[in-house]
Write an enzyme that holds these catalytic residues in place. Structure first.
Site: not given
Ligand code: NAP
Length: 284
Positions: A39, A45-46, A91-92, A123, A185, A192, A224
């Site tokens: 991720g 990214s987190i 890719d999961v 999503a 959401y 989730k 993102l």
């Molecule tokens: P992010 O930087 O956009 O990371 C999301 C990651 O998911 C990206 O690396 C993306 O890869 C990957 N991904 C999507 N589809 C995929 C697939 N089919 N196979 C493998 N990887 C895939 O955003 P983020 O906010 O850090 O998200 C990380 C997690 O934290 C997520 O579960 C998100 O729901 C959760 N979260 C986020 C927030 C928030 O406010 N941002 C709050 C709570 C929880 P690509 O870039 O290659 O598509």
């Protein structure tokens, strides 16, 4: 966080801005430990906040990236922080890639894995605005597959490697929208909720192998994925205003909690969802 009796945390910048490079210093409690981190899309990214904490604590990391197109970006993110980062494509939604990725992890890590970070979700944009009632079947299936089922699929592949390591710790990332209705959401809240239930079922399945599974429920972070949610800036501002700490959480803080949950410091904790949200979720 109140006090810092161990002096472990050297500096924590209280800001709503995202920390691209960690300023935290951690004791080297993960030297010799092996981690798989998914991720990391970019510096916001987190997963990058988490990877930096694990790296600072001495862990050896393999990163996953989704598609060759994204490999250079991941290399760029690691520049100046992690030398010669190990990476594997994943890719999961692709079972062959899941098999191949974990074969590579087994080869690189001598058949063992101590930690796994599941930090990915997706999503379709249409499902992150308007009403959940309008969600199409194909969109629902895709969101659940990527955002929830993938934790089970990856945990199943990680299990033999963690068994060989004598146990392990897995974390995933979730959000309050699993528990409460959060505007826009929508579909991701449903995914989730399944992810959080999955965390508990996996914790029960894998507990006998000394493998722990926990979730971090993070406050909103401008990433993102976050920006895919309609009116995300309003959500960020609302969280900052209403939270106990009157600000939003940083990826560095989420990284610190991830380090705790992935390390032996949290040895007795499994099946939990831990809120790292500046206290937003406790407010009425
Ligand atoms: P992010 O930087 O956009 O990371 C999301 C990651 O998911 C990206 O690396 C993306 O890869 C990957 N991904 C999507 N589809 C995929 C697939 N089919 N196979 C493998 N990887 C895939 O955003 P983020 O906010 O850090 O998200 C990380 C997690 O934290 C997520 O579960 C998100 O729901 C959760 N979260 C986020 C927030 C928030 O406010 N941002 C709050 C709570 C929880 P690509 O870039 O290659 O598509």
């Amino acid at each position: 966080m109140g006090s810092d009796p161990s002096g472990m945390i050297k500096s924590l910048i209280m800001t709503t801005e995202i920390q691209e490079k960690s300023t935290m210093e951690y004791p080297k409690i993960l030297v010799g430990k092996k981690a798989l981190v998914s991720g990391v899309a970019n510096k916001r990214s987190i997963a990058w906040g988490i990877a930096q904490a694990l790296h600072a604590a001495g862990a050896d990391i393999i990163f996953t990236y989704q598609g060759e197109r994204l490999k250079p970006e991941l290399e760029k993110v690691c520049e100046g922080v992690i030398d010669n980062p190990k990476m594997v494509e994943l890719d999961v939604t692709n079972d062959d890639q899941l098999d191949a990725a974990f074969d590579t992890v087994a080869k690189e890590f001598d058949g063992k894995l101590d930690m796994m970070v599941h930090c990915l979700a997706f999503a379709p944009k249409e499902t992150l605005q308007g009403g959940y009632v309008d969600t199409q079947r194909a969109h629902y299936a895709m969101a659940q597959d990527i955002s929830s089922y993938s934790l089970a699929a990856m945990s199943r592949k990680a299990r033999p490697l963690m068994q060989k390591a004598g146990g392990g710790s897995i974390i995933t990332l979730t959000y309050l929208g699993a528990e409460k209705v959060i505007q826009n959401y929508n579909m991701m809240g449903i995914a989730k909720a399944a992810l959080e239930a999955g965390t508990r079922y996996l914790a029960s399945d894998l507990g006998p192998d000394n493998i722990r599974v926990n979730a971090i429920s993070a406050g909103p972070v401008k990433t993102l994925a976050g920006r895919g949610i309609a009116d995300f800036t309003t959500m960020l501002n609302h969280h900052a205003e209403k939270s106990c700490l009157k600000r939003n959480v940083t990826t560095e803080e989420i990284g610190g909690t991830a380090l705790f949950l992935l390390s032996p410091l949290s040895g007795g904790i499994t099946g939990e969802v831990l809120h790292v949200d500046c206290g937003y979720s406790i407010k009425g």
